[in-house]
Design a protein around this motif. Structure first.
Motif, PDB file in Angstrom:
ATOM      1  N   MET A   1      -6.308   3.677  -0.507  1.00  0.00           N
ATOM      2  CA  MET A   1      -5.638   2.693   0.345  1.00  0.00           C
ATOM      3  C   MET A   1      -5.166   1.521  -0.505  1.00  0.00           C
ATOM      4  N   LYS A   2      -3.988   1.042  -0.258  1.00  0.00           N
ATOM      5  CA  LYS A   2      -3.451  -0.076  -1.011  1.00  0.00           C
ATOM      6  C   LYS A   2      -3.587  -1.350  -0.182  1.00  0.00           C
TER       7      LYS A   2
ATOM      8  N   ALA B   1     -13.548  -5.200  -2.676  1.00  0.00           N
ATOM      9  CA  ALA B   1     -12.114  -5.475  -2.549  1.00  0.00           C
ATOM     10  C   ALA B   1     -11.287  -4.293  -3.024  1.00  0.00           C
ATOM     11  N   PHE B   2     -11.847  -3.535  -3.957  1.00  0.00           N
ATOM     12  CA  PHE B   2     -11.094  -2.447  -4.583  1.00  0.00           C
ATOM     13  C   PHE B   2     -11.527  -1.055  -4.112  1.00  0.00           C
ATOM     14  N   THR B   3     -12.720  -0.957  -3.503  1.00  0.00           N
ATOM     15  CA  THR B   3     -13.227   0.371  -3.172  1.00  0.00           C
ATOM     16  C   THR B   3     -12.395   1.122  -2.134  1.00  0.00           C
ATOM     17  N   PRO B   4     -11.733   0.461  -1.160  1.00  0.00           N
ATOM     18  CA  PRO B   4     -10.850   1.261  -0.289  1.00  0.00           C
ATOM     19  C   PRO B   4      -9.778   1.999  -1.080  1.00  0.00           C
ATOM     20  N   SER B   5      -9.282   1.349  -2.146  1.00  0.00           N
ATOM     21  CA  SER B   5      -8.303   2.003  -3.012  1.00  0.00           C
ATOM     22  C   SER B   5      -8.979   3.052  -3.886  1.00  0.00           C
TER      23      SER B   5
ATOM     24  N   ARG C   1      -2.908  -2.131 -13.292  1.00  0.00           N
ATOM     25  CA  ARG C   1      -2.580  -0.885 -12.599  1.00  0.00           C
ATOM     26  C   ARG C   1      -1.854  -1.131 -11.283  1.00  0.00           C
ATOM     27  N   MET C   2      -2.257  -2.195 -10.593  1.00  0.00           N
ATOM     28  CA  MET C   2      -1.707  -2.463  -9.261  1.00  0.00           C
ATOM     29  C   MET C   2      -1.234  -3.914  -9.167  1.00  0.00           C
ATOM     30  N   PRO C   3      -0.201  -4.285  -9.933  1.00  0.00           N
ATOM     31  CA  PRO C   3       0.230  -5.692  -9.976  1.00  0.00           C
ATOM     32  C   PRO C   3       0.752  -6.201  -8.642  1.00  0.00           C
ATOM     33  N   ASP C   4       1.232  -5.309  -7.793  1.00  0.00           N
ATOM     34  CA  ASP C   4       1.774  -5.744  -6.504  1.00  0.00           C
ATOM     35  C   ASP C   4       0.676  -5.985  -5.473  1.00  0.00           C
ATOM     36  N   GLU C   5      -0.512  -5.430  -5.702  1.00  0.00           N
ATOM     37  CA  GLU C   5      -1.592  -5.566  -4.726  1.00  0.00           C
ATOM     38  C   GLU C   5      -2.618  -6.633  -5.088  1.00  0.00           C
TER      39      GLU C   5
ATOM     40  N   ASN D   1      -2.249  -4.351   5.974  1.00  0.00           N
ATOM     41  CA  ASN D   1      -1.583  -5.656   6.041  1.00  0.00           C
ATOM     42  C   ASN D   1      -2.556  -6.826   5.989  1.00  0.00           C
ATOM     43  N   THR D   2      -3.820  -6.525   5.751  1.00  0.00           N
ATOM     44  CA  THR D   2      -4.833  -7.569   5.621  1.00  0.00           C
ATOM     45  C   THR D   2      -5.056  -7.868   4.145  1.00  0.00           C
ATOM     46  N   THR D   3      -5.113  -9.156   3.798  1.00  0.00           N
ATOM     47  CA  THR D   3      -5.385  -9.557   2.416  1.00  0.00           C
ATOM     48  C   THR D   3      -6.880  -9.795   2.255  1.00  0.00           C
TER      49      THR D   3
END
Length: 358
Positions: A297-298, A288-292, A339-343, A277-279
């Motif tokens: 993780m999203k 910014a992307f490596t957790p995913s 790939r991840m437009p919502d994130e 829930n953190t931006t």
């Protein structure tokens, strides 16, 4: 036999992932260059979990005089009294003094040794130079030392997203799989960081985390202080904002701003704190992307690379290198955005950025 060299906690995560998935049936040694906080503890754990055949702790402050360090690189002197050289493959994650010394030492005893790169950030994807071949001292080392790492070419690159690579030699890029719960690599990594994870002070997640990058310290024309000022002014409640500093940045870099203080790699910190829930507000950092990329993780991301280019560099003619780097960073963000437009949100201007944080 393979030698892996680590000089940050993140390196250890990616080394274990590489070793387990590609070289698990071979002899593997780990060298930890202890220029980071917590290196001794991680060395002790690496020995205990017994995933490498040998683990060595290299003391970065063993040599303090710069002229001695330079002489070692110029004339291929064994400054660390290394005795083991029967390696066929060496794995590095960037430019590091010990890695340069170690490679030249092994190379002088085995001309067939291969050099490989393991992902260490966005550089693998945007054609950043892994070694600084423009510096006068490095050019001199390359000329004088015939075994210098500056003469080497990487044989293979191990990265999480090979499809994002923006170079022609994509066949050299091998995919590191995501670290799934209860897999061998995942369990080894959790065991390695067990003590830190157990002592971690779980904090209530903030709404926004700004990822620092040491652009000014590295001589870049990008000014992270000005960009952080834009971020601060856009976020009305400063209690909702924290900074994740780059390992080389001073804790007071952004004044009294809240800082996330942890020895854990950023990706493990996100995992431990369930930070979905953190931006994440990133200038152009792949963190910014490596957790995913690493743990699937999203996390919501506001990626500022395009805004930085449009607001600070679009009208300047003498910033070709910066513009090229930013364009490549923008391309990475755009591909991930598809790939991840919502994130992932990519503001083009400061006004756009305000809309994402209002």
């Amino acid at each position: 036999m393979n030698a892996f060299i680590a000089w940050t906690p993140l390196h250890l995560i990616n080394i274990i992932n590489t070793k387990v998935h590609y070289f698990d049936d071979e002899l593997n040694d780990l060298y930890i260059y202890n220029e980071f906080k917590g290196a001794q503890q991680l060395y002790d754990r690496a020995v205990d979990i017994d995933i490498f055949d040998n683990v060595y702790l290299i003391k970065y402050n063993q040599m303090t005089k710069s002229y001695i360090k330079t002489a070692n690189l110029l004339f291929n002197l064994n400054g660390y009294n290394l005795s083991k050289d029967a390696y066929e493959n060496i794995f590095v994650q960037g430019d590091n003094y010990f890695a340069k010394l170690f490679y030249a030492y092994v190379k002088s005893n085995n001309q067939q040794v291969k050099l490989h790169y393991i992902e260490d950030g966005i550089g693998a994807y945007v054609e950043s130079n892994i070694f600084d071949l423009k510096a006068k001292k490095n050019r001199l080392i390359k000329v004088i030392n015939k075994n210098s790492i500056y003469r080497a070419n990487f044989d293979k690159y191990f990265v999480y997203e090979p499809t994002l690579v923006q170079v022609d030699s994509r066949n050299k890029y091998l995919e590191l799989p995501k670290l799934k719960v209860n897999t061998k690599a995942y369990n080894a990594i959790i065991s390695l960081f067990e003590k830190t994870l157990n002592s971690l002070d779980r904090v209530k997640s903030v709404k926004y985390v700004f990822l620092d990058q040491p652009f000014q310290a590295d001589g870049s024309e990008i000014n992270e202080y000005k960009i952080f000022d834009i971020v601060q002014k856009a976020i009305k409640n400063q209690n909702e904002l924290a900074v994740k500093l780059h390992p080389r940045s001073d804790k007071r870099k952004y004044g009294k701003s809240r800082v996330i203080d942890t020895d854990l790699p950023w990706e493990l910190y996100c995992l431990a704190n369930k930070a979905e829930n953190t931006t994440i507000i990133s200038m152009a950092s792949s963190a910014a992307f490596t957790p995913s990329m690493m743990f699937d993780m999203k996390l919501p991301v506001i990626y500022l690379a395009e805004m930085i280019k449009n607001e600070f560099f679009s009208d300047q003619s003498d910033t070709a290198a910066v513009n090229t780097w930013l364009e490549n960073a923008i391309n990475v963000g755009n591909v991930l955005n598809i790939r991840m437009p919502d994130e992932i949100n990519i503001p083009k201007t400061i006004n756009d950025f305000h809309k994402f944080v209002d």
